[in-house]
Each structure stands twice: as C-alpha cells, then as structure tokens.
Write a protein that holds these residues in place. Structure first.
Motif, short mmCIF file in Angstrom:
data_model
loop_
_atom_site.label_atom_id
_atom_site.label_comp_id
_atom_site.label_asym_id
_atom_site.label_seq_id
_atom_site.Cartn_x
_atom_site.Cartn_y
_atom_site.Cartn_z
N SER A 40 0.84 -1.21 0.00
CA SER A 40 0.00 0.00 0.00
C SER A 40 0.87 1.25 0.00
O SER A 40 0.53 2.24 -0.66
CB SER A 40 -0.93 0.01 1.22
OG SER A 40 -1.82 -1.06 1.16
N SER A 41 1.98 1.20 0.70
CA SER A 41 2.91 2.34 0.74
C SER A 41 3.47 2.60 -0.66
O SER A 41 3.54 3.75 -1.11
CB SER A 41 4.05 2.06 1.71
OG SER A 41 3.55 1.89 3.01
N GLN A 42 3.85 1.54 -1.35
CA GLN A 42 4.37 1.68 -2.71
C GLN A 42 3.30 2.25 -3.63
O GLN A 42 3.58 3.15 -4.45
CB GLN A 42 4.85 0.33 -3.25
CG GLN A 42 6.10 -0.18 -2.56
CD GLN A 42 6.40 -1.63 -2.88
OE1 GLN A 42 5.54 -2.41 -3.26
NE2 GLN A 42 7.67 -2.00 -2.71
N ASP A 43 2.08 1.76 -3.52
CA ASP A 43 0.97 2.26 -4.36
C ASP A 43 0.74 3.75 -4.14
O ASP A 43 0.58 4.51 -5.09
CB ASP A 43 -0.32 1.50 -4.06
CG ASP A 43 -0.30 0.07 -4.57
OD1 ASP A 43 0.57 -0.27 -5.39
OD2 ASP A 43 -1.17 -0.72 -4.12
N ILE A 44 0.72 4.15 -2.89
CA ILE A 44 0.48 5.56 -2.58
C ILE A 44 1.57 6.45 -3.17
O ILE A 44 1.29 7.46 -3.80
CB ILE A 44 0.33 5.77 -1.05
CG1 ILE A 44 -1.05 5.28 -0.62
CG2 ILE A 44 0.56 7.23 -0.64
CD1 ILE A 44 -1.30 5.30 0.86
N VAL A 45 2.82 6.05 -2.99
CA VAL A 45 3.93 6.88 -3.50
C VAL A 45 3.91 6.91 -5.03
O VAL A 45 4.11 7.97 -5.63
CB VAL A 45 5.28 6.38 -2.94
CG1 VAL A 45 6.44 7.12 -3.59
CG2 VAL A 45 5.32 6.56 -1.42
N GLN A 46 3.65 5.78 -5.65
CA GLN A 46 3.55 5.76 -7.13
C GLN A 46 2.44 6.68 -7.61
O GLN A 46 2.62 7.43 -8.58
CB GLN A 46 3.31 4.33 -7.63
CG GLN A 46 4.54 3.46 -7.51
CD GLN A 46 4.25 1.99 -7.78
OE1 GLN A 46 3.13 1.60 -8.10
NE2 GLN A 46 5.27 1.17 -7.63
N ASN A 47 1.30 6.65 -6.93
CA ASN A 47 0.18 7.52 -7.31
C ASN A 47 0.52 9.00 -7.14
O ASN A 47 0.05 9.84 -7.90
CB ASN A 47 -1.08 7.15 -6.52
CG ASN A 47 -1.68 5.86 -7.00
OD1 ASN A 47 -1.53 5.47 -8.16
ND2 ASN A 47 -2.37 5.16 -6.11
N ILE A 48 1.33 9.30 -6.14
CA ILE A 48 1.75 10.69 -5.95
C ILE A 48 2.59 11.15 -7.13
O ILE A 48 2.39 12.25 -7.66
CB ILE A 48 2.51 10.85 -4.61
CG1 ILE A 48 1.53 10.73 -3.44
CG2 ILE A 48 3.28 12.17 -4.55
CD1 ILE A 48 2.18 10.60 -2.08
N PHE A 49 3.52 10.32 -7.56
CA PHE A 49 4.35 10.70 -8.70
C PHE A 49 3.52 10.80 -10.00
O PHE A 49 3.76 11.68 -10.81
CB PHE A 49 5.53 9.74 -8.86
CG PHE A 49 6.66 10.05 -7.92
CD1 PHE A 49 7.52 11.12 -8.18
CD2 PHE A 49 6.85 9.31 -6.77
CE1 PHE A 49 8.55 11.44 -7.31
CE2 PHE A 49 7.89 9.61 -5.89
CZ PHE A 49 8.73 10.68 -6.16
N ILE A 50 2.57 9.91 -10.15
CA ILE A 50 1.67 9.99 -11.32
C ILE A 50 0.91 11.30 -11.28
O ILE A 50 0.79 12.00 -12.29
CB ILE A 50 0.71 8.78 -11.36
CG1 ILE A 50 1.49 7.51 -11.69
CG2 ILE A 50 -0.41 9.01 -12.38
CD1 ILE A 50 0.70 6.22 -11.48
N TYR A 51 0.42 11.66 -10.11
CA TYR A 51 -0.32 12.90 -9.95
C TYR A 51 0.56 14.11 -10.31
O TYR A 51 0.12 15.02 -11.02
CB TYR A 51 -0.84 13.03 -8.51
CG TYR A 51 -1.60 14.31 -8.27
CD1 TYR A 51 -2.96 14.37 -8.54
CD2 TYR A 51 -0.97 15.45 -7.78
CE1 TYR A 51 -3.67 15.55 -8.34
CE2 TYR A 51 -1.66 16.62 -7.57
CZ TYR A 51 -3.02 16.67 -7.85
OH TYR A 51 -3.71 17.84 -7.66
N ILE A 52 1.78 14.09 -9.83
CA ILE A 52 2.69 15.21 -10.14
C ILE A 52 2.93 15.31 -11.63
O ILE A 52 2.90 16.41 -12.20
CB ILE A 52 4.01 15.06 -9.36
CG1 ILE A 52 3.75 15.35 -7.87
CG2 ILE A 52 5.09 15.98 -9.91
CD1 ILE A 52 4.91 15.07 -6.96
#
Length: 185
Positions: A40-52
């Motif tokens: 879940s931590s990896q998913d959240i961080v990946q989604n943050i970079f996608i958002y950026i």
C-alpha cells in the motif's frame, strides 16, 4: 518557482525520472511508517508521482519539492487509513513524527526516521502478550475500549492503562534507537 517543477511542466522525462529515483524509496519507507503495509505504501507513493506528472501545470508548490512530497505522502497515508476505518485516538500513528521533531535532534536523517518507524513495529512485538493484544485490537481491528475489555475479560480502565503504558514503552524505545543511530553516524 521550483526548477524541477518547471522542467516537469515541460514534460522532461529525465528530470522526472531523477526526481522519482531519488525520492521513491525514502517516501515508501516514510509511508510504511504510517501504514505498516509495504504494498500500500508503494501504491500511494507511485500515485503521488503519477499525480505530479499529470498535474504539473496546475501545481503550486510553496515549499521545496521534497517537503511537498513528504507532506503529500503523509496526507495520502492518513486518508487511506481513514478510508479503511483505522482509528488513532491515542495518536500512536502520529506520535513518531512528534517524537522525532520534539524530543530528538532535528538533524535526524529521513533514513534514520524510516528505521525508527520500522523498529516501532518490532517494538510492539516485544510488549507483554496482553499489551500486544490490546494494542492490536485497538489499532488494527478498530475495537472500542469496551469491546476490548469484553473480549479479554478485563476492565475498561485496564485497557486504557495498558494502551498508555504501551505508548510510553514505544516512545522510550524509539528515542533510544534514534539516539543510538545518531551516536553511530
């Protein structure tokens, strides 16, 4: 304005990849300190970079990009915990950050803070068996004090006392770990 953000707005993939490569792992460790779930931590961080990447044109970062990434990670983690209905009435999830910023020298590196988060999980495993059960029922299974008391056949005051003692033990051990990390740097 942040030069990195300017380049990302121009869709400079190399700059974005460098940003990702330099911050991904530390952010995952940071997120895992809140979630205790690496996937879940990896998913959240990946989604943050996608958002950026997708919203670079509309982002208005007033701090450093690093500060923005950590703040966004923290907020996403807390939102995730709310979505799965994990409660934190004693603020155990947030006490790590407060502890580090208030009681330990602010020069503690992000890597050391991540180590402290991971050690907190191990510390919980060292608590007396009944205390572990109470902590897990409260924070992993979202039990109310009365439900824990009923489940373990103890009083509500015992539940509250055990949770307070667990918090104190965890804080003491995390501080010890951080001090040792600073000594051996």
């Amino acid at each position: 304005m942040n030069l990195i953000l300017q380049e990302i707005r121009k869709k400079d993939e190399k700059v974005f990849k460098n940003l990702f490569d330099s911050h991904y792992e530390p952010l995952v460790l940071y997120a895992n300190g809140y979630l205790f779930d690496i996937e879940s931590s990896q998913d959240i961080v990946q989604n943050i970079f996608i958002y950026i990447w997708e919203h670079a044109d509309t982002l208005n970062i007033k701090t450093s990009i690093k500060g923005y990434l950590y703040t966004m990670t923290r907020n996403k983690c807390l939102n995730y915990l709310k979505s799965i209905k994990i409660t934190d009435n004693l603020e155990l999830l947030d006490f790590n950050m407060n502890l580090i910023s208030e009681n330990v020298v602010d020069s503690t590196s992000q890597e050391d803070k991540a180590i402290a988060y991971l050690q907190t999980l191990k510390i919980i495993d060292t608590l007396p068996e009944r205390m572990q059960k109470i902590v897990r029922l409260k924070f992993l299974h979202n039990y109310k004090y009365s439900e824990i008391a009923s489940e373990l056949n103890i009083s509500i005051n015992t539940v509250k006392t055990q949770l307070k003692r667990a918090k104190i033990r965890i804080i003491e051990l995390v501080v010890s770990i951080l001090i040792l990390l600073q000594i051996y740097q």
